[in-house]
Write a protein that holds these residues in place. Structure first.
Motif, PDB file in Angstrom:
ATOM      1  N   PRO A   5       0.840  -1.196   0.000  1.00 16.49           N
ATOM      2  CA  PRO A   5       0.000   0.000   0.000  1.00 16.49           C
ATOM      3  C   PRO A   5       0.877   1.248   0.000  1.00 16.49           C
ATOM      4  N   ARG A   6       0.303   2.343  -0.465  1.00 15.52           N
ATOM      5  CA  ARG A   6       1.047   3.597  -0.524  1.00 15.52           C
ATOM      6  C   ARG A   6       0.476   4.603   0.452  1.00 15.52           C
ATOM      7  N   LEU A   7       1.383   5.376   1.019  1.00 15.00           N
ATOM      8  CA  LEU A   7       1.031   6.586   1.755  1.00 15.00           C
ATOM      9  C   LEU A   7       1.368   7.714   0.798  1.00 15.00           C
ATOM     10  N   ILE A   8       0.333   8.359   0.267  1.00 15.81           N
ATOM     11  CA  ILE A   8       0.486   9.406  -0.741  1.00 15.81           C
ATOM     12  C   ILE A   8       0.298  10.753  -0.059  1.00 15.81           C
ATOM     13  N   LEU A   9       1.342  11.536  -0.031  1.00 16.87           N
ATOM     14  CA  LEU A   9       1.268  12.883   0.523  1.00 16.87           C
ATOM     15  C   LEU A   9       1.051  13.833  -0.637  1.00 16.87           C
ATOM     16  N   LEU A  10      -0.075  14.543  -0.608  1.00 11.44           N
ATOM     17  CA  LEU A  10      -0.440  15.472  -1.664  1.00 11.44           C
ATOM     18  C   LEU A  10      -0.321  16.887  -1.104  1.00 11.44           C
ATOM     19  N   ASN A  11       0.837  17.501  -1.330  1.00 11.22           N
ATOM     20  CA  ASN A  11       1.180  18.818  -0.806  1.00 11.22           C
ATOM     21  C   ASN A  11       0.910  19.859  -1.885  1.00 11.22           C
ATOM     22  N   ILE A 105       3.888  14.020  -3.549  1.00 10.78           N
ATOM     23  CA  ILE A 105       3.478  14.779  -4.722  1.00 10.78           C
ATOM     24  C   ILE A 105       3.232  16.221  -4.283  1.00 10.78           C
ATOM     25  N   VAL A 106       3.640  17.169  -5.115  1.00  9.40           N
ATOM     26  CA  VAL A 106       3.326  18.576  -4.868  1.00  9.40           C
ATOM     27  C   VAL A 106       2.579  19.106  -6.083  1.00  9.40           C
ATOM     28  N   LEU A 107       1.390  19.648  -5.834  1.00 14.40           N
ATOM     29  CA  LEU A 107       0.628  20.330  -6.878  1.00 14.40           C
ATOM     30  C   LEU A 107       1.106  21.764  -6.935  1.00 14.40           C
ATOM     31  N   LEU A 108       1.471  22.225  -8.119  1.00 17.09           N
ATOM     32  CA  LEU A 108       1.981  23.592  -8.245  1.00 17.09           C
ATOM     33  C   LEU A 108       1.325  24.334  -9.396  1.00 17.09           C
ATOM     34  N   ASP A 109       1.100  25.591  -9.160  1.00 16.55           N
ATOM     35  CA  ASP A 109       0.752  26.579 -10.160  1.00 16.55           C
ATOM     36  C   ASP A 109       1.745  27.711  -9.922  1.00 16.55           C
ATOM     37  N   TYR A 150       3.946  29.990  -0.223  1.00 15.52           N
ATOM     38  CA  TYR A 150       4.376  29.418  -1.494  1.00 15.52           C
ATOM     39  C   TYR A 150       5.901  29.263  -1.502  1.00 15.52           C
ATOM     40  N   ASP A 151       6.590  30.300  -1.062  1.00 17.69           N
ATOM     41  CA  ASP A 151       8.056  30.250  -1.039  1.00 17.69           C
ATOM     42  C   ASP A 151       8.569  29.181  -0.074  1.00 17.69           C
ATOM     43  N   ARG A 152       7.908  29.036   1.082  1.00 16.31           N
ATOM     44  CA  ARG A 152       8.307  27.977   2.028  1.00 16.31           C
ATOM     45  C   ARG A 152       8.112  26.600   1.400  1.00 16.31           C
ATOM     46  N   LEU A 153       7.024  26.442   0.661  1.00 14.66           N
ATOM     47  CA  LEU A 153       6.772  25.177  -0.013  1.00 14.66           C
ATOM     48  C   LEU A 153       7.882  24.870  -1.018  1.00 14.66           C
ATOM     49  N   LEU A 154       8.280  25.867  -1.793  1.00 17.67           N
ATOM     50  CA  LEU A 154       9.350  25.651  -2.767  1.00 17.67           C
ATOM     51  C   LEU A 154      10.662  25.264  -2.088  1.00 17.67           C
ATOM     52  N   THR A 155      10.925  25.821  -0.921  1.00 14.51           N
ATOM     53  CA  THR A 155      12.126  25.462  -0.163  1.00 14.51           C
ATOM     54  C   THR A 155      12.072  23.989   0.250  1.00 14.51           C
ATOM     55  N   VAL A 156      10.908  23.539   0.677  1.00 14.61           N
ATOM     56  CA  VAL A 156      10.741  22.130   1.049  1.00 14.61           C
ATOM     57  C   VAL A 156      10.949  21.244  -0.174  1.00 14.61           C
ATOM     58  N   VAL A 157      10.349  21.616  -1.291  1.00 13.92           N
ATOM     59  CA  VAL A 157      10.471  20.823  -2.515  1.00 13.92           C
ATOM     60  C   VAL A 157      11.935  20.704  -2.944  1.00 13.92           C
ATOM     61  N   GLU A 158      12.658  21.810  -2.884  1.00 16.77           N
ATOM     62  CA  GLU A 158      14.072  21.798  -3.269  1.00 16.77           C
ATOM     63  C   GLU A 158      14.900  20.860  -2.389  1.00 16.77           C
ATOM     64  N   ALA A 159      14.503  20.725  -1.129  1.00 11.40           N
ATOM     65  CA  ALA A 159      15.246  19.889  -0.189  1.00 11.40           C
ATOM     66  C   ALA A 159      14.858  18.408  -0.281  1.00 11.40           C
ATOM     67  N   ARG A 160      13.833  18.098  -1.056  1.00  5.18           N
ATOM     68  CA  ARG A 160      13.335  16.727  -1.127  1.00  5.18           C
ATOM     69  C   ARG A 160      13.307  16.279  -2.591  1.00  5.18           C
ATOM     70  N   PRO A 161      14.419  15.785  -3.095  1.00  5.15           N
ATOM     71  CA  PRO A 161      14.532  15.496  -4.531  1.00  5.15           C
ATOM     72  C   PRO A 161      13.598  14.405  -5.059  1.00  5.15           C
ATOM     73  N   ALA A 162      13.070  13.566  -4.195  1.00  8.88           N
ATOM     74  CA  ALA A 162      12.162  12.515  -4.672  1.00  8.88           C
ATOM     75  C   ALA A 162      10.735  13.020  -4.881  1.00  8.88           C
ATOM     76  N   THR A 163      10.489  14.266  -4.528  1.00  6.67           N
ATOM     77  CA  THR A 163       9.152  14.844  -4.683  1.00  6.67           C
ATOM     78  C   THR A 163       8.780  14.901  -6.163  1.00  6.67           C
ATOM     79  N   ARG A 164       7.576  14.471  -6.448  1.00  5.53           N
ATOM     80  CA  ARG A 164       7.062  14.520  -7.818  1.00  5.53           C
ATOM     81  C   ARG A 164       6.171  15.759  -7.952  1.00  5.53           C
ATOM     82  N   ILE A 165       6.423  16.547  -8.980  1.00  7.51           N
ATOM     83  CA  ILE A 165       5.672  17.782  -9.205  1.00  7.51           C
ATOM     84  C   ILE A 165       4.570  17.523 -10.222  1.00  7.51           C
TER      85      ILE A 165
END
Length: 186
Positions: A5-11, A105-109, A150-165
């Motif tokens: 099973p998957r734990l899907i984090l939708l940020n 996963i991170v949803l971005l606009d 939004y900027d804090r989110l981008l900082t988190v994304v940059e620090a987590r390379p496995a994140t799928r955009i």
């Protein structure tokens, strides 16, 4: 052999469709738990007067519920804005501990679109939770606070390379959902 099973984090930023996509995913994947932490927080008595403590309790309850659901062999999707890595790391550790797969996963606009979409949703939504968050951010200098989130989110994304955009396309729920499924591998 059955897949784990998957734990899907939708940020993603507020108003970009996390809850809508999580609800649809759960509806189309039987027995998936749509674990909306904001809804859990709403169940904590007097949470508005005790915001930080209520948030900690809701996230702890979410991890406990996720653990039970994953151990039962079912997927969990968590739609939540996370501008700091602590909960993400705890969720990833939980998945590892129970033998589940962790997918982030991170949803971005764009920043401007994200701010506008949230503002519009807060103004027009009939959902009391959306209106409440809108009022909270309005008191905290709304657009400026949303841009900072939004900027804090981008900082988190940059620090987590496995994140799928996944690009959140306004007005195209079906297309965005298809992109989410593709990011999840089907």
């Amino acid at each position: 052999m059955a897949l784990l099973p998957r734990l899907i984090l939708l940020n993603g930023p507020p108003g970009c469709g996390k809850s809508t996509l999580a609800r649809r995913y759960a509806d189309e994947h039987p027995l998936t738990l749509n674990l909306d932490i904001d809804r859990l927080r709403d169940l904590v008595g007097a949470w508005r007067e005790h915001r930080p403590a209520a948030g900690v309790l809701a996230r702890a309850a979410a991890l406990a519920a996720a653990r039970a659901h994953l151990l039962a062999g079912h997927e969990v999707v968590v739609p939540q804005y996370l501008g700091r890595p602590e909960f993400i790391e705890r969720a990833a550790a939980l998945a590892t501990e129970v033998g589940a797969r962790f997918v982030e996963i991170v949803l971005l606009d764009s920043r401007g679109n994200a701010v506008r979409r949230f503002t519009e949703r807060s103004r027009t939504s009939t959902d009391p939770a959306h209106r409440e968050v809108g009022r909270l951010l309005e008191r905290a200098d709304g657009p400026a606070e949303l841009a900072a989130m939004y900027d804090r989110l981008l900082t988190v994304v940059e620090a987590r390379p496995a994140t799928r955009i996944v690009t959140s396309v306004e007005g195209d729920v079906d297309g965005t959902y298809d992109s989410l499924l593709e990011a999840l591998g089907g």
